[in-house]
Design a protein around this motif. Structure first.
Motif, PDB file in Angstrom:
ATOM      1  N   PRO A  77      -2.520   4.156  10.196  1.00 49.64           N
ATOM      2  CA  PRO A  77      -1.650   3.469   9.230  1.00 49.64           C
ATOM      3  C   PRO A  77      -0.465   2.806   9.937  1.00 49.64           C
ATOM      4  O   PRO A  77       0.136   3.391  10.846  1.00 49.64           O
ATOM      5  CB  PRO A  77      -1.189   4.601   8.298  1.00 49.64           C
TER       6      PRO A  77
ATOM      7  N   THR B 179      -7.259   9.295  -3.270  1.00 43.37           N
ATOM      8  CA  THR B 179      -6.989   8.309  -2.225  1.00 43.37           C
ATOM      9  C   THR B 179      -7.297   8.896  -0.851  1.00 43.37           C
ATOM     10  O   THR B 179      -7.054  10.081  -0.602  1.00 43.37           O
ATOM     11  CB  THR B 179      -5.522   7.845  -2.266  1.00 43.37           C
ATOM     12  N   ARG B 180      -7.826   8.052  -0.006  1.00 40.99           N
ATOM     13  CA  ARG B 180      -8.141   8.478   1.352  1.00 40.99           C
ATOM     14  C   ARG B 180      -7.747   7.352   2.307  1.00 40.99           C
ATOM     15  O   ARG B 180      -8.077   6.182   2.076  1.00 40.99           O
ATOM     16  CB  ARG B 180      -9.636   8.788   1.481  1.00 40.99           C
ATOM     17  N   VAL B 181      -7.033   7.718   3.368  1.00 34.11           N
ATOM     18  CA  VAL B 181      -6.565   6.753   4.360  1.00 34.11           C
ATOM     19  C   VAL B 181      -7.182   7.105   5.704  1.00 34.11           C
ATOM     20  O   VAL B 181      -7.099   8.244   6.152  1.00 34.11           O
ATOM     21  CB  VAL B 181      -5.029   6.741   4.459  1.00 34.11           C
ATOM     22  N   THR B 182      -7.814   6.123   6.333  1.00 35.09           N
ATOM     23  CA  THR B 182      -8.407   6.332   7.652  1.00 35.09           C
ATOM     24  C   THR B 182      -7.828   5.323   8.627  1.00 35.09           C
ATOM     25  O   THR B 182      -7.187   4.340   8.239  1.00 35.09           O
ATOM     26  CB  THR B 182      -9.936   6.179   7.599  1.00 35.09           C
TER      27      THR B 182
ATOM     28  N   THR C   3     -10.220   4.073  -0.912  1.00 32.93           N
ATOM     29  CA  THR C   3     -10.231   4.290   0.539  1.00 32.93           C
ATOM     30  C   THR C   3      -9.552   3.114   1.214  1.00 32.93           C
ATOM     31  O   THR C   3      -9.912   1.948   0.972  1.00 32.93           O
ATOM     32  CB  THR C   3     -11.669   4.426   1.072  1.00 32.93           C
ATOM     33  N   VAL C   4      -8.567   3.420   2.047  1.00 36.20           N
ATOM     34  CA  VAL C   4      -7.869   2.405   2.829  1.00 36.20           C
ATOM     35  C   VAL C   4      -8.175   2.681   4.300  1.00 36.20           C
ATOM     36  O   VAL C   4      -7.937   3.792   4.790  1.00 36.20           O
ATOM     37  CB  VAL C   4      -6.350   2.429   2.580  1.00 36.20           C
ATOM     38  N   ASP C   5      -8.679   1.664   4.993  1.00 36.37           N
ATOM     39  CA  ASP C   5      -9.072   1.832   6.391  1.00 36.37           C
ATOM     40  C   ASP C   5      -8.296   0.826   7.251  1.00 36.37           C
ATOM     41  O   ASP C   5      -8.462  -0.392   7.117  1.00 36.37           O
ATOM     42  CB  ASP C   5     -10.583   1.598   6.541  1.00 36.37           C
ATOM     43  N   TYR C   6      -7.427   1.356   8.108  1.00 40.31           N
ATOM     44  CA  TYR C   6      -6.665   0.514   9.025  1.00 40.31           C
ATOM     45  C   TYR C   6      -7.466   0.348  10.319  1.00 40.31           C
ATOM     46  O   TYR C   6      -7.729   1.330  11.017  1.00 40.31           O
ATOM     47  CB  TYR C   6      -5.310   1.140   9.337  1.00 40.31           C
TER      48      TYR C   6
ATOM     49  N   VAL D 159      -7.604  -4.731   7.755  1.00 45.42           N
ATOM     50  CA  VAL D 159      -7.460  -3.569   6.890  1.00 45.42           C
ATOM     51  C   VAL D 159      -8.437  -3.760   5.728  1.00 45.42           C
ATOM     52  O   VAL D 159      -8.628  -4.872   5.238  1.00 45.42           O
ATOM     53  CB  VAL D 159      -6.015  -3.423   6.373  1.00 45.42           C
TER      54      VAL D 159
ATOM     55  N   LEU E  52       0.816  -1.213   0.000  1.00 44.55           N
ATOM     56  CA  LEU E  52       0.000   0.000   0.000  1.00 44.55           C
ATOM     57  C   LEU E  52       0.848   1.261   0.000  1.00 44.55           C
ATOM     58  O   LEU E  52       0.360   2.334  -0.389  1.00 44.55           O
ATOM     59  CB  LEU E  52      -0.931  -0.014   1.212  1.00 44.55           C
TER      60      LEU E  52
ATOM     61  N   VAL F 281      -9.894  -2.178   1.928  1.00 46.00           N
ATOM     62  CA  VAL F 281      -9.653  -1.296   0.776  1.00 46.00           C
ATOM     63  C   VAL F 281     -10.939  -1.252  -0.040  1.00 46.00           C
ATOM     64  O   VAL F 281     -11.613  -2.273  -0.218  1.00 46.00           O
ATOM     65  CB  VAL F 281      -8.477  -1.781  -0.091  1.00 46.00           C
TER      66      VAL F 281
END
Length: 368
Positions: free
Chosen positions: A266, A260-263, A300-303, A308, A241, A310
């Protein structure tokens, strides 16, 4: 070796046995010859077990009929019966042992000196039944052990083939993802260049530069992937990622704007989960570029604590798995196999407001 040992033992111990058996015939030259014939016949017991048993049985029966003392010669007979039971199938071994018993038991009725009669049948039968039973048990155990070893060997071979097939499939999926994405981006950039070349050739240079960069990156990644099949080659770092920005920039050159959006929090993921998440995003965006007919997509990536996720969405015209698969059946199947191999779940389908959605959940070690 057993033949020589029994020969020496028989020649030395038979006289001692006779001293404790009053009425038996004294040891003489004929007795020693019969002992020697029986013992030396054992030299051929592995190559000709039935013939060996026949010779020993005749020698032993003659020895007993002549009235010589019970002694080491019976150990020779016992070993011959055991050898037949170990080396032959049960039916022919039983026939051979039965014939030996008939000859051996003759001395209880016909012998020089007092004959034990029917009372001697049971003791005589023990010299046949006991070694025969032991030999059969040993033979069955050997065959069982051989079958077990053969089964284990087949299992190991099957496991090796299965692992090889899984590795080839994994490499095929990697090559499909790398080449499919690279060629899709190059194709789009080439169309842009062809469109601009007649009217604005100076702007076509940008698209051609993007083609050069994309092809070089795809070849580098393909080289790393194929390096895994070379014996002794060390594998380079696999994509993850962390390479999403590079993927986004490459697709921007092909005309697809990716937001891209990361929540969440990470963090570094296990290599398998990191690679799978990246490949799902890459394949989904490649299909957006090919089939959706739009110029933008969202990732969107959500940790989360123990997983995880996507998500890739677009507002294009593509609906159904045929679009997601790119018409070749590998896209969706490849994504699903990757995700499910890690115990995750993949959801795909059209969005209610139009477009398409790819959503993958991958379990990871819980954060502490």
């Amino acid at each position: 070796m057993p033949a020589l040992v029994l020969l020496a033992f028989g020649l030395l111990a038979t006289g001692l046995a006779g001293d404790n058996q009053p009425g038996s015939r004294p040891v003489d030259a004929a007795c020693r010859v019969l002992i020697a014939v029986a013992a030396l016949a054992l030299l051929f017991r592995r190559r000709a077990p039935v013939a060996t048993l026949a010779v020993i049985t005749v020698a032993t029966s003659t020895y007993l009929v002549l009235g010589y003392p019970y002694g080491p010669i019976l150990l020779t007979f016992l070993l011959a019966v055991y050898t037949v039971a170990v080396r032959l199938p049960v039916r022919p071994a039983a026939l051979a042992a039965g014939g030996a018993f008939v000859l051996l038991v003759a001395h209880v009725f016909v012998a020089r000196g007092p004959a034990p009669g029917w009372a001697g049948v049971l003791p005589a039968s023990a010299w046949v039944v006991v070694p025969f039973a032991v030999g059969v048990v040993v033979r069955v155990n050997r065959e069982s052990a051989a079958r077990t070893r053969a089964e284990e060997a087949r299992t190991r071979a099957e496991q090796a083939r299965r692992q090889a097939d899984e590795e080839r499939l994994r490499i095929a999926q990697e090559v499909h993802d790398v080449v499919g994405h690279g060629l899709a981006a190059i194709s789009m950039q080439a169309e842009i260049a062809l469109h601009l070349l007649p009217k604005r050739p100076e702007q076509a240079e940008t698209a051609l530069t993007a083609i050069s960069r994309t092809s070089r990156e795809a070849l580098d990644e393909l080289r790393v992937t194929l390096g895994a099949v070379r014996q002794g080659a060390e594998r380079g770092p696999v994509p993850g990622l962390a390479r999403l920005p590079a993927l986004r920039d490459r697709l921007a050159g092909a005309g697809l704007i990716v937001e891209t959006r990361v929540t969440g929090d990470p963090r570094e993921l296990p290599a398998a989960a990191d690679l799978t998440a990246y490949r799902v995003v890459q394949e989904a965006l490649t299909n957006v570029l090919r089939h959706a007919g739009v110029t933008s997509a969202e990732v969107t990536v959500d940790y989360r604590a123990d997983e995880v996720t996507v998500e890739v969405t677009d507002r294009g015209t593509g609906t159904g798995t045929a679009v997601l698969d790119g018409g070749d059946g590998h896209g969706l199947a490849g994504m699903r196999e990757r995700v499910e191999a890690l115990g995750g779940r993949l959801d795909t389908g059209p969005r209610s407001g139009g477009g398409f959605r790819v959503y993958a959940r991958l379990p990871v070690e819980p954060t502490t």
